[in-house]
Design a protein around this motif. Sequence first.
Motif, PDB file in Angstrom:
ATOM      1  N   VAL A   1       0.834  -1.207   0.000  1.00 26.52           N
ATOM      2  CA  VAL A   1       0.000   0.000   0.000  1.00 26.52           C
ATOM      3  C   VAL A   1       0.866   1.253   0.000  1.00 26.52           C
ATOM      4  CG1 VAL A   1      -1.611   1.349   1.414  1.00 26.52           C
ATOM      5  CG2 VAL A   1      -2.004  -1.092   1.049  1.00 26.52           C
ATOM      6  N   ALA A   2       1.926   1.259   0.799  1.00 29.53           N
ATOM      7  CA  ALA A   2       2.804   2.429   0.857  1.00 29.53           C
ATOM      8  C   ALA A   2       3.443   2.697  -0.498  1.00 29.53           C
ATOM      9  CB  ALA A   2       3.873   2.219   1.924  1.00 29.53           C
ATOM     10  N   ARG A   3       3.895   1.643  -1.158  1.00 34.42           N
ATOM     11  CA  ARG A   3       4.498   1.826  -2.487  1.00 34.42           C
ATOM     12  C   ARG A   3       3.479   2.348  -3.492  1.00 34.42           C
ATOM     13  NH1 ARG A   3       8.124  -3.726  -2.990  1.00 34.42           N
ATOM     14  NH2 ARG A   3      10.113  -2.817  -2.292  1.00 34.42           N
ATOM     15  N   ALA A   4       2.286   1.784  -3.475  1.00 33.06           N
ATOM     16  CA  ALA A   4       1.252   2.217  -4.421  1.00 33.06           C
ATOM     17  C   ALA A   4       0.827   3.652  -4.151  1.00 33.06           C
ATOM     18  CB  ALA A   4       0.049   1.284  -4.338  1.00 33.06           C
ATOM     19  N   SER A   5       0.929   4.102  -2.907  1.00 33.14           N
ATOM     20  CA  SER A   5       0.519   5.455  -2.535  1.00 33.14           C
ATOM     21  C   SER A   5       1.660   6.457  -2.619  1.00 33.14           C
ATOM     22  CB  SER A   5      -0.038   5.447  -1.103  1.00 33.14           C
ATOM     23  OG  SER A   5      -1.089   4.520  -0.971  1.00 33.14           O
ATOM     24  N   SER A   6       2.876   5.966  -2.874  1.00 34.45           N
ATOM     25  CA  SER A   6       4.073   6.829  -2.925  1.00 34.45           C
ATOM     26  C   SER A   6       4.270   7.591  -1.618  1.00 34.45           C
ATOM     27  CB  SER A   6       3.991   7.807  -4.108  1.00 34.45           C
ATOM     28  OG  SER A   6       3.919   7.112  -5.331  1.00 34.45           O
ATOM     29  N   VAL A   7       4.005   6.890  -0.499  1.00 31.90           N
ATOM     30  CA  VAL A   7       4.203   7.470   0.836  1.00 31.90           C
ATOM     31  C   VAL A   7       5.213   6.591   1.564  1.00 31.90           C
ATOM     32  CG1 VAL A   7       3.120   8.148   3.007  1.00 31.90           C
ATOM     33  CG2 VAL A   7       1.838   8.337   0.863  1.00 31.90           C
ATOM     34  N   PRO A   8       6.250   7.180   2.182  1.00 31.18           N
ATOM     35  CA  PRO A   8       7.236   6.369   2.910  1.00 31.18           C
ATOM     36  C   PRO A   8       6.589   5.561   4.034  1.00 31.18           C
ATOM     37  CG  PRO A   8       8.039   8.610   2.594  1.00 31.18           C
ATOM     38  CD  PRO A   8       6.598   8.608   2.176  1.00 31.18           C
ATOM     39  N   LEU A   9       7.220   4.450   4.393  1.00 27.77           N
ATOM     40  CA  LEU A   9       6.717   3.553   5.422  1.00 27.77           C
ATOM     41  C   LEU A   9       7.798   3.323   6.464  1.00 27.77           C
ATOM     42  CD1 LEU A   9       4.465   1.559   6.405  1.00 27.77           C
ATOM     43  CD2 LEU A   9       5.627  -0.201   5.047  1.00 27.77           C
ATOM     44  N   ARG A  10       7.430   3.407   7.745  1.00 24.26           N
ATOM     45  CA  ARG A  10       8.336   3.104   8.854  1.00 24.26           C
ATOM     46  C   ARG A  10       7.777   1.883   9.588  1.00 24.26           C
ATOM     47  NH1 ARG A  10      10.418   5.904   5.937  1.00 24.26           N
ATOM     48  NH2 ARG A  10      11.156   8.060   6.188  1.00 24.26           N
ATOM     49  N   ILE A  11       8.593   0.841   9.704  1.00 29.71           N
ATOM     50  CA  ILE A  11       8.163  -0.423  10.291  1.00 29.71           C
ATOM     51  C   ILE A  11       8.874  -0.644  11.615  1.00 29.71           C
ATOM     52  CG2 ILE A  11       8.007  -2.918   9.971  1.00 29.71           C
ATOM     53  CD1 ILE A  11       8.266  -2.380   6.925  1.00 29.71           C
ATOM     54  N   ALA A  12       8.106  -0.716  12.704  1.00 31.94           N
ATOM     55  CA  ALA A  12       8.650  -1.073  14.016  1.00 31.94           C
ATOM     56  C   ALA A  12       8.090  -2.439  14.366  1.00 31.94           C
ATOM     57  CB  ALA A  12       8.258  -0.032  15.061  1.00 31.94           C
ATOM     58  N   ALA A  13       8.895  -3.469  14.197  1.00 36.19           N
ATOM     59  CA  ALA A  13       8.398  -4.837  14.383  1.00 36.19           C
ATOM     60  C   ALA A  13       9.449  -5.682  15.090  1.00 36.19           C
ATOM     61  CB  ALA A  13       8.044  -5.458  13.029  1.00 36.19           C
ATOM     62  N   LYS A  14       9.009  -6.420  16.086  1.00 32.97           N
ATOM     63  CA  LYS A  14       9.935  -7.299  16.797  1.00 32.97           C
ATOM     64  C   LYS A  14      10.047  -8.627  16.069  1.00 32.97           C
ATOM     65  CE  LYS A  14       6.448  -8.918  20.107  1.00 32.97           C
ATOM     66  NZ  LYS A  14       6.084  -8.980  21.536  1.00 32.97           N
ATOM     67  N   ALA A  15      11.251  -9.196  16.067  1.00 33.75           N
ATOM     68  CA  ALA A  15      11.505 -10.488  15.417  1.00 33.75           C
ATOM     69  C   ALA A  15      12.396 -11.286  16.352  1.00 33.75           C
ATOM     70  CB  ALA A  15      12.158 -10.273  14.057  1.00 33.75           C
ATOM     71  N   ARG A  16      11.776 -12.007  17.280  1.00 31.75           N
ATOM     72  CA  ARG A  16      12.531 -12.706  18.311  1.00 31.75           C
ATOM     73  C   ARG A  16      12.763 -14.172  17.997  1.00 31.75           C
ATOM     74  NH1 ARG A  16       9.683 -10.312  23.834  1.00 31.75           N
ATOM     75  NH2 ARG A  16      10.176  -8.104  23.464  1.00 31.75           N
ATOM     76  N   ASN A  17      11.746 -14.831  17.418  1.00 33.78           N
ATOM     77  CA  ASN A  17      11.921 -16.263  17.150  1.00 33.78           C
ATOM     78  C   ASN A  17      12.267 -16.488  15.678  1.00 33.78           C
ATOM     79  OD1 ASN A  17       9.504 -16.347  15.598  1.00 33.78           O
ATOM     80  ND2 ASN A  17       8.299 -16.560  17.488  1.00 33.78           N
ATOM     81  N   ALA A  18      12.511 -17.753  15.334  1.00 39.97           N
ATOM     82  CA  ALA A  18      13.002 -18.081  13.993  1.00 39.97           C
ATOM     83  C   ALA A  18      12.007 -17.696  12.910  1.00 39.97           C
ATOM     84  CB  ALA A  18      13.325 -19.577  13.920  1.00 39.97           C
ATOM     85  N   SER A  19      10.720 -17.973  13.125  1.00 43.59           N
ATOM     86  CA  SER A  19       9.736 -17.668  12.083  1.00 43.59           C
ATOM     87  C   SER A  19       9.620 -16.162  11.862  1.00 43.59           C
ATOM     88  CB  SER A  19       8.371 -18.258  12.465  1.00 43.59           C
ATOM     89  OG  SER A  19       7.868 -17.649  13.646  1.00 43.59           O
ATOM     90  N   GLU A  20       9.723 -15.384  12.944  1.00 40.34           N
ATOM     91  CA  GLU A  20       9.661 -13.926  12.805  1.00 40.34           C
ATOM     92  C   GLU A  20      10.886 -13.396  12.069  1.00 40.34           C
ATOM     93  OE1 GLU A  20       7.002 -13.178  16.857  1.00 40.34           O
ATOM     94  OE2 GLU A  20       9.173 -12.860  16.867  1.00 40.34           O
ATOM     95  N   ARG A  21      12.059 -13.959  12.343  1.00 38.82           N
ATOM     96  CA  ARG A  21      13.275 -13.533  11.631  1.00 38.82           C
ATOM     97  C   ARG A  21      13.206 -13.900  10.159  1.00 38.82           C
ATOM     98  NH1 ARG A  21      15.527 -15.075  16.683  1.00 38.82           N
ATOM     99  NH2 ARG A  21      16.017 -17.171  15.922  1.00 38.82           N
ATOM    100  N   ARG A  22      12.611 -15.068   9.862  1.00 35.75           N
ATOM    101  CA  ARG A  22      12.443 -15.448   8.452  1.00 35.75           C
ATOM    102  C   ARG A  22      11.516 -14.468   7.744  1.00 35.75           C
ATOM    103  NH1 ARG A  22      12.332 -20.757  10.456  1.00 35.75           N
ATOM    104  NH2 ARG A  22      10.045 -20.769  10.457  1.00 35.75           N
ATOM    105  N   TYR A  23      10.480 -14.032   8.434  1.00 37.38           N
ATOM    106  CA  TYR A  23       9.550 -13.075   7.831  1.00 37.38           C
ATOM    107  C   TYR A  23      10.279 -11.776   7.482  1.00 37.38           C
ATOM    108  CZ  TYR A  23       5.239 -10.501   6.979  1.00 37.38           C
ATOM    109  OH  TYR A  23       4.241  -9.762   6.386  1.00 37.38           O
TER     110      TYR A  23
END
Length: 340
Positions: A111-133
């Motif tokens: 959505v951010a790319r289609a809207s040409s608006v910058p995106l800031r992502i604050a997301a925790k990635a503690r376990n293996a599946s989250e790091r893979r994401y």
Amino acid sequence: LEQADRFDVVHSHVDVMSLPLARQARVPVLTTFHARLDLPGQYEAVLAFGSAPLVAISQSQRRWHPTANWVATVPHGLPLRSMPFSAEPGEYLAVVGRATPEKGIAEAIEVARASSVPLRIAAKARNASERRYVETYIRPALGTSVEYLGEVGADERDPRLAGARATLMLGAWPEPFGLVAIESLATGTPVIARRAGALAEIIEHGVDGYLVDDLGEARLAVDLVADDDPDRRRADEALRLEPDSVPLLLSKARALAAMKNANGTLETYRRVLARDPGNEVALRESAHVLASQARWRECLDVVEVLLRRRPNDVRSLELKGDVLTSLGRRKLMAHFGLEA
């Protein structure tokens, strides 16, 4: 169980794990759920211990167990005074949550790319599946328009929310509540969210954000939020947390009046008068709104209440004269078969 006699009641927040113990306790045990109750294991546990007194954090959370022993629905709250606030719409979109598919981060990037608006992502990635994401969906998108902040604390997260144009919550996962939504609204930043779970109970579509059914609607919402009023969102969130506050209700009524929303203004003033029947501001402003709608008899009833409180009040006497004149004119025109 060994310590139960020390208490009059035990309030458990460990979801279904406390239900078997509650049956054995010698004092009442109240259980508040914070998770989804439709998932395997959770669903069956609630059914098995159907007599236990339960508290939900949203109406959506309750819907799979309508016959359970619900004693209340208590939404999450937060200390509003500690939240930063910005009255100016920001130049970027924000996402806060875990790096998992259900949080809709990949959708937010699209959505951010289609809207040409910058995106800031604050997301925790503690376990293996989250790091893979992170490696699969977030890191390949990084560049001038997408920034990954990793896991951040409230001291950094809240100013980031306050500085955003909107917070995106586009995952299809039905949130049992959606704490990020109220954190964003408290900073004055609207929320664009998938119409799923409890988010529809938090976000008032077109008022403090937008509820969307697909990414096309989300792109439209990004364009619309630039014209929204952050002060009204802050007031609405404060009122949601303190629904009986007369000052907050008066603020909302004034905001609705400025938007030319007569019905909403009158309803809000009625809420004020239900809590403070003699509130002169609510009485006087209600009379003016009713007069603007040519609802003369209702207006007269309100003016009479004002005059009983202040028989010689000049403004109320002038308004009563205007109302009686209008009622007389209407009666005369009706007598001659003319339209009012």
